[in-house]
Design a protein around this motif. Structure first.
Motif, PDB file in Angstrom:
ATOM      1  N   GLN A  40     -58.877 -37.732 -63.902  1.00  0.00           N
ATOM      2  CA  GLN A  40     -57.495 -37.584 -64.351  1.00  0.00           C
ATOM      3  C   GLN A  40     -56.794 -38.916 -64.642  1.00  0.00           C
ATOM      4  O   GLN A  40     -56.124 -39.053 -65.653  1.00  0.00           O
ATOM      5  CB  GLN A  40     -56.658 -36.838 -63.291  1.00  0.00           C
ATOM      6  CG  GLN A  40     -57.014 -35.397 -63.077  1.00  0.00           C
ATOM      7  CD  GLN A  40     -58.168 -35.203 -62.112  1.00  0.00           C
ATOM      8  OE1 GLN A  40     -58.542 -36.084 -61.354  1.00  0.00           O
ATOM      9  NE2 GLN A  40     -58.762 -34.024 -62.148  1.00  0.00           N
ATOM     10  N   ILE A  44     -54.625 -40.938 -68.190  1.00  0.00           N
ATOM     11  CA  ILE A  44     -53.185 -41.200 -68.126  1.00  0.00           C
ATOM     12  C   ILE A  44     -52.915 -42.679 -68.390  1.00  0.00           C
ATOM     13  O   ILE A  44     -52.014 -43.040 -69.151  1.00  0.00           O
ATOM     14  CB  ILE A  44     -52.606 -40.772 -66.759  1.00  0.00           C
ATOM     15  CG1 ILE A  44     -52.767 -39.269 -66.564  1.00  0.00           C
ATOM     16  CG2 ILE A  44     -51.144 -41.190 -66.637  1.00  0.00           C
ATOM     17  CD1 ILE A  44     -52.543 -38.800 -65.136  1.00  0.00           C
ATOM     18  N   ASN A  48     -50.819 -44.237 -71.595  1.00  0.00           N
ATOM     19  CA  ASN A  48     -49.471 -44.728 -71.320  1.00  0.00           C
ATOM     20  C   ASN A  48     -49.365 -46.211 -70.989  1.00  0.00           C
ATOM     21  O   ASN A  48     -48.261 -46.761 -71.034  1.00  0.00           O
ATOM     22  CB  ASN A  48     -48.870 -43.946 -70.147  1.00  0.00           C
ATOM     23  CG  ASN A  48     -48.706 -42.490 -70.472  1.00  0.00           C
ATOM     24  OD1 ASN A  48     -47.799 -42.112 -71.184  1.00  0.00           O
ATOM     25  ND2 ASN A  48     -49.611 -41.669 -69.974  1.00  0.00           N
ATOM     26  N   LEU A 101     -42.834 -41.172 -66.937  1.00  0.00           N
ATOM     27  CA  LEU A 101     -43.894 -40.165 -66.907  1.00  0.00           C
ATOM     28  C   LEU A 101     -43.364 -38.877 -66.272  1.00  0.00           C
ATOM     29  O   LEU A 101     -42.504 -38.925 -65.385  1.00  0.00           O
ATOM     30  CB  LEU A 101     -45.086 -40.681 -66.091  1.00  0.00           C
ATOM     31  CG  LEU A 101     -45.793 -41.919 -66.626  1.00  0.00           C
ATOM     32  CD1 LEU A 101     -46.861 -42.380 -65.639  1.00  0.00           C
ATOM     33  CD2 LEU A 101     -46.393 -41.662 -67.986  1.00  0.00           C
ATOM     34  N   THR A 105     -47.294 -35.769 -63.454  1.00  0.00           N
ATOM     35  CA  THR A 105     -48.237 -36.872 -63.663  1.00  0.00           C
ATOM     36  C   THR A 105     -48.115 -37.879 -62.532  1.00  0.00           C
ATOM     37  O   THR A 105     -49.123 -38.359 -61.999  1.00  0.00           O
ATOM     38  CB  THR A 105     -47.971 -37.545 -65.020  1.00  0.00           C
ATOM     39  OG1 THR A 105     -48.119 -36.561 -66.051  1.00  0.00           O
ATOM     40  CG2 THR A 105     -48.922 -38.697 -65.268  1.00  0.00           C
ATOM     41  N   LEU A 108     -49.873 -36.704 -59.534  1.00  0.00           N
ATOM     42  CA  LEU A 108     -51.325 -36.905 -59.563  1.00  0.00           C
ATOM     43  C   LEU A 108     -51.691 -38.274 -59.001  1.00  0.00           C
ATOM     44  O   LEU A 108     -52.656 -38.408 -58.247  1.00  0.00           O
ATOM     45  CB  LEU A 108     -51.863 -36.767 -60.985  1.00  0.00           C
ATOM     46  CG  LEU A 108     -51.954 -35.366 -61.555  1.00  0.00           C
ATOM     47  CD1 LEU A 108     -52.378 -35.412 -63.016  1.00  0.00           C
ATOM     48  CD2 LEU A 108     -52.909 -34.502 -60.747  1.00  0.00           C
TER      49      LEU A 108
END
Length: 119
Positions: A40, A44, A48, A101, A105, A108
Motif C-alpha cells: 500500500q 501512495i 504524492n 491526503l 490514507t 494506512l
C-alpha cells in the motif's frame, strides 16, 4: 391532470428516500488486514511525494523517499506521520503546496507504523 407529473411525484416519494448513504465504508474501501510498504505505502508515496522527494530531491525537499528504507526512516526519525497529518494549509503540511491526503490514507500510514513497518 397531467399523469406524468403524478407518476414522477409518486416515484420520487417512493424511491428517493432509499437513496441515502450514512456510511463511508463504500467510499474509502475496506481497511486491509495488514499494511506493507510494497502492498500500500509505496504507491501512495509514488503518487504524492516523489515529485519532490526523488533522487536527488527537488524543490528544496530535505530527503528522498524512493526506497523502503527511505520511507521507513522518514516515519521513524523525520516526522513523516506528523507532516501528512497536519491540517490543510498548516505550516509544514505535506504534500507541500498540495491537498492534504485523505484521512483513510493517513490511517494506512499509522497502521503501517503500528504493525512494525513491514516491507
Amino acid at each position: 391532470m397531467n399523469y406524468k407529473f403524478y407518476l414522477f411525484l409518486f416515484a420520487s416519494l417512493v424511491f428517493l428516500p432509499s437513496c441515502s448513504n450514512n456510511s463511508t465504508d463504500d467510499l474509502v474501501g475496506p481497511t486491509p488486514a495488514s499494511v506493507t510498504y510494497n502492498g500500500q505505502i509505496k504507491a501512495i508515496i509514488q503518487a504524492n511525494c516523489i515529485a519532490c522527494h526523488s533522487d536527488p530531491p527537488q524543490n528544496f525537499a530535505p530527503m528522498r523517499l524512493t526506497t523502503y528504507e527511505d520511507v521507513k526512516n522518514a516515519v521513524l526519525t523525520r516526522g513523516l506521520l506528523d507532516r501528512i497529518s497536519r491540517p490543510q494549509g498548516a505550516p509544514g503540511m505535506m504534500p507541500n503546496g498540495g491537498t492534504r491526503l485523505p484521512q483513510a490514507t493517513i490511517d494506512l500510514f499509522t497502521q503501517w507504523q503500528t504493525e512494525g513497518l513491514a516491507e
